[in-house]
Structures are given as structure tokens and as C-alpha cells.
Write a protein that holds these residues in place. Structure first.
Motif, PDB file in Angstrom:
ATOM      1  N   UNK A 143     -28.756   6.914  62.743  1.00 61.58           N
ATOM      2  CA  UNK A 143     -29.072   5.563  62.298  1.00 61.58           C
ATOM      3  C   UNK A 143     -28.446   5.281  60.931  1.00 61.58           C
ATOM      4  N   UNK A 144     -28.514   6.252  60.031  1.00 59.35           N
ATOM      5  CA  UNK A 144     -27.927   6.080  58.704  1.00 59.35           C
ATOM      6  C   UNK A 144     -26.409   5.982  58.797  1.00 59.35           C
ATOM      7  N   UNK A 145     -25.802   6.757  59.701  1.00 61.87           N
ATOM      8  CA  UNK A 145     -24.354   6.691  59.885  1.00 61.87           C
ATOM      9  C   UNK A 145     -23.938   5.302  60.366  1.00 61.87           C
ATOM     10  N   UNK A 146     -24.735   4.718  61.234  1.00 65.11           N
ATOM     11  CA  UNK A 146     -24.433   3.375  61.729  1.00 65.11           C
ATOM     12  C   UNK A 146     -24.540   2.349  60.605  1.00 65.11           C
ATOM     13  N   UNK A 147     -25.562   2.482  59.764  1.00 65.15           N
ATOM     14  CA  UNK A 147     -25.723   1.558  58.641  1.00 65.15           C
ATOM     15  C   UNK A 147     -24.525   1.620  57.699  1.00 65.15           C
ATOM     16  N   UNK A 148     -23.926   2.780  57.559  1.00 64.07           N
ATOM     17  CA  UNK A 148     -22.794   2.959  56.651  1.00 64.07           C
ATOM     18  C   UNK A 148     -21.485   2.413  57.221  1.00 64.07           C
ATOM     19  N   UNK A 149     -21.535   1.871  58.417  1.00 60.70           N
ATOM     20  CA  UNK A 149     -20.343   1.256  58.994  1.00 60.70           C
ATOM     21  C   UNK A 149     -20.153  -0.181  58.519  1.00 60.70           C
ATOM     22  N   UNK A 150     -21.150  -0.725  57.831  1.00 60.24           N
ATOM     23  CA  UNK A 150     -21.117  -2.118  57.385  1.00 60.24           C
ATOM     24  C   UNK A 150     -21.250  -2.197  55.875  1.00 60.24           C
ATOM     25  N   UNK A 151     -20.468  -3.059  55.243  1.00 65.17           N
ATOM     26  CA  UNK A 151     -20.564  -3.253  53.794  1.00 65.17           C
ATOM     27  C   UNK A 151     -21.979  -3.644  53.395  1.00 65.17           C
ATOM     28  N   UNK A 152     -22.415  -3.138  52.243  1.00 60.68           N
ATOM     29  CA  UNK A 152     -23.765  -3.414  51.745  1.00 60.68           C
ATOM     30  C   UNK A 152     -23.648  -4.107  50.391  1.00 60.68           C
ATOM     31  N   UNK A 153     -23.275  -5.383  50.430  1.00 57.19           N
ATOM     32  CA  UNK A 153     -23.036  -6.152  49.204  1.00 57.19           C
ATOM     33  C   UNK A 153     -23.727  -7.503  49.304  1.00 57.19           C
ATOM     34  N   UNK A 154     -23.907  -8.128  48.154  1.00 56.42           N
ATOM     35  CA  UNK A 154     -24.523  -9.460  48.087  1.00 56.42           C
ATOM     36  C   UNK A 154     -23.618 -10.463  48.796  1.00 56.42           C
ATOM     37  N   UNK A 155     -24.196 -11.318  49.613  1.00 58.79           N
ATOM     38  CA  UNK A 155     -23.422 -12.274  50.401  1.00 58.79           C
ATOM     39  C   UNK A 155     -22.907 -13.427  49.547  1.00 58.79           C
TER      40      UNK A 155
END
Length: 353
Positions: free
Chosen positions: A278-290
Motif C-alpha cells: 500500500x505504501x509503495x502504491x502511495x509513492x507512485x503519486x506526487x505528494x504536493x500542494x495542489x
């Protein structure tokens, strides 16, 4: 007739998850403002260390479990404000994403007084369409909360840092043990935000200075890739390791294997080594302010908070991971051969609080 203005000392704040990484900073900021604080924790004895942060009787802990509606109702009884910080990165036993992150926020909203001010901490990456259970249940929790209390304040932080965090500290620890650091999502962009800045935003919401019914996003002043952040840790701690970028498929396989190993060993695998699919999947997407949050002022600067750069804080608590230690005479000795050093009370983090 105009109702009398109530001072913070006359108001009670219930903080779910107050003994955690974010919670201890939130409790400290609220205590300094003078609020009375009830820390709701599954294991209240783990929250006793918070009491010295306030005056006698200002902070106390009660037992509450988001899987037990009765305990939640008791925890919010009489509260003027309710802050929910509960979240998990991986499931363990009955502590599931569904119970804590999807259903918990709505349960709190239904149990709290209609007059109580509700503040909920979610996460950037919350998305009902997410392939990761973490991101999906975070979004479900927000939806359930707003269904009951459309005036609630929701804050989505990016990766949070500060002494005792689970990111910079984790990689500094791994760099001491491993010659190779395999990364899932090495090129994913992150926007690390200082935990004290997040705590201040939550306190402003409790103060009633943050308009409700909106989702705010909290990020720091810099956007960096995961690879760059890990390399920064290596530079600060003066360690050498090969940073290896894993393809998406291999990263998910690694997460599945490590998650299974952690379950088989009944949680005995060191926390620094644990990673799930699950954590690996989350790391496939940028985690930045929109961009939308920035344009609409739903950010820390929009709330009047200047985000703190991680370079100003992280070195103060990673210095202990250096190969030659914190008090290397050759490194620190000046022309007069004196040894300047940072005492625990003079760290940048403590000065920032």
C-alpha cells in the motif's frame, strides 16, 4: 443579549491521537494558548508524558478507541473543540484503515456536540479513486465527516518532519545499516512540512480563525524528489550508500514481501525496515500542494503561516547519525581550538516551538 466571550482556559479541547508524533506538538501549542486539553488515546498511559507541557490539571488523558462508540462519546462529552489526528500507515490486527480512517471521523462527528468546533487531519493523497487503501480511506473519512458536519475544518499535510519523524530519521537509521537503499517512487515529488507549522494551523482552526467547510493543504517551501531527500540525509549524516530506484512492479513486490514478513514475525521486523504494498502504491503519486489550493488560499501561507524549510530543522536531530558523531573535535574546532556545539535546548526545533 450578547454572549460573554470565553477565554481559552474556559474551553475544553478533546484531541484524538494526542500522544502521537503530531499530537504532542498540537497539545503543546494548545496548552500555551491556555486551553484545557483532554487527550483521547487507546492507551492513555502513553499520554502521561504530555502533562508537564501545561499547568497542573490543564492536560489529562482518557481512554478512547475509534472502534468503540461508547468510549468516543465519553471522550467528546462537554468538549468545545474536537481535533482528530488518528491515522495509521499500515494495518495491524483490528486497527484497520476502514475502522480508523474511513469510519472514525464520522463517528467522532456524530458523537460530538453540534456546537463543537471540529478539526480533522487527513493527508495529501486522499482520493476516493486511489488504488491504495490508505489514500482511499482517508478520502472516505473526509466524506463521512462532511456528511455530518459540513462546517468542519480538514487539513491535508504532505510528508511531515521534525524530531522523531518517520522519514528523515528512518533513512538516517537505514543508512547506518545498509550499503544500498532501494527506493519505491524515487522520482516522486514530495513537499516536506514542519510538524510545528501543521500544529500551528490546527491551533488556528481551534481558535476559530480558519473558515470551516473547506479542505486545506499543508506543504513546506520546497518540492523535492524522494531520491533527492534521501541523498540529503546521506550528505547530512556523511554516510555512503547506493540509492537504487525500483521499477513500479518491483517496488510493489518488495512492499508485499516486507509486509508479509512483518505479519509472519508478528511485528518483530524493525520498524525502519517495514514497508507495505500500500505504501509503495502511495509513492507512485506526487505528494504536493495542489494548484487549486494555492489559488484559493487553502495553504499555510493562506493562513498566515510561513512554512519552515527542512534544511533549517533536520540537521539538528540527524547529527547523532553522523559516522564520527556529534562532537567531532576536528570538525568543530576553530582557530582557538574551542568546541562549539548545540545543546538539546538550543536546537532549531526547540527555538521554533
Amino acid at each position: 443579549m450578547i454572549a460573554p466571550i470565553r477565554t481559552p482556559s474556559q474551553q475544553l479541547v478533546t484531541v484524538f491521537g494526542g500522544s502521537g508524533f503530531v499530537g504532542r506538538h498540537v497539545v503543546q501549542v494548545l496548552a500555551r494558548r491556555g486551553y484545557r486539553i483532554r487527550v483521547a488515546s487507546r492507551r492513555p498511559e502513553r499520554a502521561f508524558f504530555l502533562q508537564p507541557l501545561g499547568t497542573v490539571g490543564q492536560i489529562y488523558a482518557v481512554q478512547a478507541n475509534l472502534r468503540d462508540p461508547g468510549s468516543v462519546a465519553r471522550a467528546v462529552a462537554g468538549a468545545d473543540h474536537v481535533v482528530n489526528l488518528v491515522g495509521i500507515l499500515q494495518e495491524s490486527g483490528r486497527q484497520s484503515f476502514d475502522a480508523l480512517q474511513a469510519k472514525g471521523p464520522r463517528l467522532i462527528a456524530e458523537s460530538a456536540s453540534p456546537a463543537a468546533n471540529l478539526v480533522h487531519v487527513s493527508a495529501i493523497g486522499a482520493d476516493l479513486r486511489s488504488q491504495a487503501a490508505y489514500g482511499r480511506t482517508k478520502a472516505e473519512g473526509e466524506a463521512g465527516l462532511f456528511a455530518v458536519r459540513p462546517d468542519a475544518v480538514v487539513l491535508r499535510p504532505s510528508l511531515m518532519f521534525g524530531a522523531g519523524d518517520s522519514f528523515f530519521t528512518r533513512f538516517a537509521s537505514l543508512a547506518r545499516l545498509l550499503p544500498v537503499l532501494p527506493l519505491a517512487g524515487a522520482e516522486t515529488r514530495l513537499q516536506p512540512v514542519f510538524v510545528c507549522d501543521v500544529a500551528e494551523a490546527i491551533a488556528l482552526a481551534v481558535d476559530g480563525k480558519v473558515p470551516g467547510g473547506r479542505i486545506y493543504e499543508a506543504g513546506g517551501p520546497q518540492i523535492s524528489t524522494l531520491r533527492d531527500l534521501v541523498q540529503y540525509v546521506l550528505d547530512i549524516t556523511e554516510r555512503r550508500a547506493v540509492v537504487l530506484s525500483l521499477p513500479k512492479t518491483l517496488a510493489r513486490m518488495q512492499g508485499s514481501a516486507l509486509g508479509l514478513l512483518d505479519r509472519i514475525t508478528l511485528g518483530l521486523l524493525p520498524d525502519d525496515l517495514v514497508m507495505t504494498r500500500d505504501q509503495a502504491i502511495m509513492l507512485e503519486t506526487d505528494n504536493v500542494v495542489s494548484d487549486a489550493a494555492i489559488a484559493e488560499g487553502r495553504t499555510l501561507p493562506g493562513l498566515g503561516i510561513t512554512p519552515t524549510a527542512f534544511e533549517a530543522i533536520v540537521p539538528s536531530y540527524l547529527v547523532r547519525f553522523r559516522r564520527t558523531g556529534q562532537f567531532d573535535l576536528k570538525r568543530h574546532s576553530g582557530p582557538d581550538d574551542t568546541l562549539p556545539f548545540l545543546s538539546p535546548d538550543s536546537t532549531l526545533e526547540n527555538r521554533a516551538r
